[in-house]
Design a protein around this motif. Structure first.
Motif, PDB file in Angstrom:
ATOM      1  N   UNK A 342      -6.562  43.801  85.861  1.00 31.09           N
ATOM      2  CA  UNK A 342      -7.005  42.898  84.861  1.00 31.09           C
ATOM      3  C   UNK A 342      -6.911  43.627  83.508  1.00 31.09           C
ATOM      4  N   UNK A 343      -5.891  44.486  83.491  1.00 32.73           N
ATOM      5  CA  UNK A 343      -5.265  44.881  82.174  1.00 32.73           C
ATOM      6  C   UNK A 343      -4.278  44.434  81.506  1.00 32.73           C
ATOM      7  N   UNK A 344      -4.230  44.129  80.228  1.00 33.31           N
ATOM      8  CA  UNK A 344      -2.958  43.548  79.659  1.00 33.31           C
ATOM      9  C   UNK A 344      -2.342  44.565  78.574  1.00 33.31           C
ATOM     10  N   UNK A 345      -1.182  45.047  78.737  1.00 29.73           N
ATOM     11  CA  UNK A 345      -0.712  46.323  77.739  1.00 29.73           C
ATOM     12  C   UNK A 345       0.232  45.614  76.778  1.00 29.73           C
ATOM     13  N   UNK A 346       0.059  45.951  75.613  1.00 30.75           N
ATOM     14  CA  UNK A 346       0.835  45.028  74.641  1.00 30.75           C
ATOM     15  C   UNK A 346       1.633  46.330  73.775  1.00 30.75           C
ATOM     16  N   UNK A 347       2.914  46.174  73.502  1.00 33.92           N
ATOM     17  CA  UNK A 347       3.781  47.041  72.919  1.00 33.92           C
ATOM     18  C   UNK A 347       4.673  46.195  71.728  1.00 33.92           C
ATOM     19  N   UNK A 348       4.481  46.936  70.545  1.00 28.70           N
ATOM     20  CA  UNK A 348       5.143  46.339  69.235  1.00 28.70           C
ATOM     21  C   UNK A 348       6.057  47.517  68.475  1.00 28.70           C
ATOM     22  N   UNK A 349       7.069  47.283  68.255  1.00 26.41           N
ATOM     23  CA  UNK A 349       7.852  48.191  67.627  1.00 26.41           C
ATOM     24  C   UNK A 349       8.409  47.677  66.140  1.00 26.41           C
ATOM     25  N   UNK A 350       8.236  47.876  64.864  1.00 24.45           N
ATOM     26  CA  UNK A 350       8.671  47.483  63.804  1.00 24.45           C
ATOM     27  C   UNK A 350       9.271  48.111  62.849  1.00 24.45           C
ATOM     28  N   UNK A 351       9.449  47.720  61.624  1.00 23.33           N
ATOM     29  CA  UNK A 351      10.083  48.469  60.595  1.00 23.33           C
ATOM     30  C   UNK A 351       9.551  49.659  60.077  1.00 23.33           C
ATOM     31  N   UNK A 353       6.274  50.904  61.779  1.00 30.11           N
ATOM     32  CA  UNK A 353       5.224  51.625  62.749  1.00 30.11           C
ATOM     33  C   UNK A 353       5.694  51.025  63.874  1.00 30.11           C
ATOM     34  N   UNK A 354       5.047  51.708  65.137  1.00 30.60           N
ATOM     35  CA  UNK A 354       4.924  51.285  66.393  1.00 30.60           C
ATOM     36  C   UNK A 354       3.496  51.266  67.046  1.00 30.60           C
ATOM     37  N   UNK A 355       3.387  50.479  68.073  1.00 37.89           N
ATOM     38  CA  UNK A 355       1.809  50.114  68.472  1.00 37.89           C
ATOM     39  C   UNK A 355       1.908  50.026  69.826  1.00 37.89           C
ATOM     40  N   UNK A 356       0.970  50.472  70.399  1.00 37.59           N
ATOM     41  CA  UNK A 356       0.419  50.324  71.941  1.00 37.59           C
ATOM     42  C   UNK A 356      -1.047  49.781  71.816  1.00 37.59           C
ATOM     43  N   UNK A 357      -1.368  48.749  72.791  1.00 40.45           N
ATOM     44  CA  UNK A 357      -2.638  48.475  72.891  1.00 40.45           C
ATOM     45  C   UNK A 357      -2.971  48.252  74.205  1.00 40.45           C
ATOM     46  N   UNK A 358      -4.290  48.322  74.927  1.00 43.42           N
ATOM     47  CA  UNK A 358      -4.749  48.020  75.826  1.00 43.42           C
ATOM     48  C   UNK A 358      -5.966  46.821  75.722  1.00 43.42           C
ATOM     49  N   UNK A 359      -5.821  45.876  76.735  1.00 45.01           N
ATOM     50  CA  UNK A 359      -6.818  44.733  76.492  1.00 45.01           C
ATOM     51  C   UNK A 359      -7.393  44.595  78.115  1.00 45.01           C
ATOM     52  N   UNK A 360      -8.648  44.212  78.113  1.00 44.57           N
ATOM     53  CA  UNK A 360      -9.313  43.346  79.447  1.00 44.57           C
ATOM     54  C   UNK A 360      -8.852  42.200  79.506  1.00 44.57           C
ATOM     55  N   UNK A 361      -8.676  41.560  80.347  1.00 44.04           N
ATOM     56  CA  UNK A 361      -8.081  40.319  80.783  1.00 44.04           C
ATOM     57  C   UNK A 361      -9.136  39.780  81.736  1.00 44.04           C
ATOM     58  N   UNK A 362      -9.819  38.676  81.393  1.00 43.92           N
ATOM     59  CA  UNK A 362     -10.823  38.084  82.291  1.00 43.92           C
ATOM     60  C   UNK A 362     -10.653  36.642  82.102  1.00 43.92           C
ATOM     61  N   UNK A 363     -10.958  35.886  83.262  1.00 42.33           N
ATOM     62  CA  UNK A 363     -10.879  34.344  83.500  1.00 42.33           C
ATOM     63  C   UNK A 363     -12.142  33.863  82.680  1.00 42.33           C
ATOM     64  N   UNK A 364     -11.837  32.923  81.903  1.00 45.78           N
ATOM     65  CA  UNK A 364     -13.195  32.538  81.274  1.00 45.78           C
ATOM     66  C   UNK A 364     -13.586  31.191  82.200  1.00 45.78           C
ATOM     67  N   UNK A 365     -14.947  31.353  82.294  1.00 41.63           N
ATOM     68  CA  UNK A 365     -15.832  30.300  83.205  1.00 41.63           C
ATOM     69  C   UNK A 365     -16.106  29.167  82.307  1.00 41.63           C
ATOM     70  N   UNK A 366     -15.762  27.844  83.059  1.00 42.95           N
ATOM     71  CA  UNK A 366     -16.360  26.545  82.065  1.00 42.95           C
ATOM     72  C   UNK A 366     -15.430  26.062  81.382  1.00 42.95           C
TER      73      UNK A 366
END
Length: 366
Positions: A342-351, A353-366
């Motif tokens: 249930x984790x989403x890992x995002x990675x971005x490299x640019x001119x 900076x570079x960045x790594x982030x971690x997110x919780x992924x949860x199905x939305x009810x309703x």
């Protein structure tokens, strides 16, 4: 999937200077000592801190149409923090920023788009002493490619590298476009793209990023129009799949993949746990919470939208095999990553900076 490490991409194009000017603006700030940072991703097997020198490589530009097979002697000073690292090339004042984006912790990339101009770098860390790199850029109707192999100083140059597969010939896509590869030198190639049923063509060039165990070559391409193209070339069947195209005008197209996520007609709450950013002033960790809405429809298989109510930004995502993905918006740039449990890992490299982030992924009810 474990891959056969091979190709290369150099980290210096004269054209890149245009994109890197913004990165020098932070040079005057007072840089703190970077703390030890755990971003929750310990799949990084190698540490490439230190000094490396390029020992081989290939260059190509679409103006001359010729290949140059010597990119040796460039010195790279590398500073790595887990999945983020920077390279200072030949004592330059403008560091290059990269992020390691795959589950195995060995593939890295950086992407810059400025109008119709595009610059993409990627590579593979083969060991603590060797990595391959590559750069491709398109601006003003000119495509340039460079690849290189960098080794740690006082390290013997590896002799067990495998020759790049031969990609010359015609390759047909599922959309019946023809990729005609006319010339190849090592892992760099060039050719023409014929759209379905057209006799006119668009020149393009590219490089082999890496080769999978099943014989599929992951290739990176740019055409003179500025369209950024990722391809999967199956050497044994001579078929090519184009999983992702980022057009010069910001449009996106993709080939559908069999994916475990995201589910069609489903919405997810995506809550950022933390993000780690590397720039010219060092590395910082942001623990601020941020919740986005990821929504999937059946309009295009494997495609989703990621929206933020706070800033009204919409990111278009493409789900690929092995639970990986590519996302893009003009505001966020190119993001690559993967979903694990249930984790989403995002990675971005640019001119700048570079960045790594971690997110919780949860199905939305309703």
């Amino acid at each position: 999937m474990k891959t056969i490490r091979k190709t290369a991409i150099a980290l210096s194009l004269s054209l890149a200077i245009v994109f890197l000017i913004a990165g020098t603006a932070t040079a005057s700030c007072v840089c703190p000592e970077p703390p030890m940072t755990d971003i929750g991703l310990k799949q990084v097997p190698y540490n490439i801190n230190g000094v490396f020198t390029t020992v081989s490589g290939i260059s190509y530009d679409s103006v001359s149409g010729g290949f140059v097979t010597n990119n040796s002697g460039e010195v790279y000073n590398v500073t790595q923090y887990d999945r983020l690292f920077k390279i200072v090339e030949n004592n330059s004042c403008s560091p290059l920023f990269f992020v390691i984006d795959d589950k195995h912790g060995t593939h890295f990339f950086s992407h810059i788009k400025n109008g119709n101009a595009t610059l993409f770098r990627s590579g593979v860390i083969e060991s603590k002493n060797v990595f391959s790199t590559g750069t491709i850029s398109s601006s003003g109707g000119v495509v340039m490619v460079q690849t290189a192999l960098a080794v740690r100083n006082r390290t013997t140059v590896p002799t067990d590298s495998i020759a790049s597969p031969n990609l010359t010939g015609n390759w047909t896509t599922a959309q019946n476009s023809v990729y005609q590869i006319n010339s190849q030198e090592g892992n760099v190639f060039s050719g023409k793209i014929f759209a379905n049923g057209k006799t006119t063509f668009t020149p393009f060039a590219g490089y082999i990023d890496e080769v999978d165990e099943d014989g599929t070559a992951d290739i990176v391409m740019l055409c003179v129009k500025g369209n950024f193209i990722l391809g999967d070339a199956n050497i044994s069947t001579h078929n090519i799949t184009i999983p992702y195209v980022l057009y010069a005008d910001g449009r996106i197209s993709s080939s559908p993949h069999e994916t475990e996520w995201p589910e069609t007609n489903m919405s997810y709450n995506v809550t950022q746990k933390y993000a780690t950013v590397l720039n010219s002033c060092g590395i910082t960790k942001n623990t601020s919470k941020q919740t986005l809405l990821l929504s999937v429809t059946d309009d295009s298989k494997g495609q989703y939208n990621l929206t933020s109510a706070s800033d009204n930004i919409t990111v278009i995502g493409i789900a690929k095999g092995d639970n990986s993905f590519i996302e893009y918006s003009p505001e966020t740039g190119l993001i690559r990553g993967f979903v694990k449990c249930n984790k989403k890992y995002d990675f971005h490299g640019g001119s700048d900076l570079s960045e790594a982030s971690v997110h919780n992924l949860k199905q939305k009810k309703g």
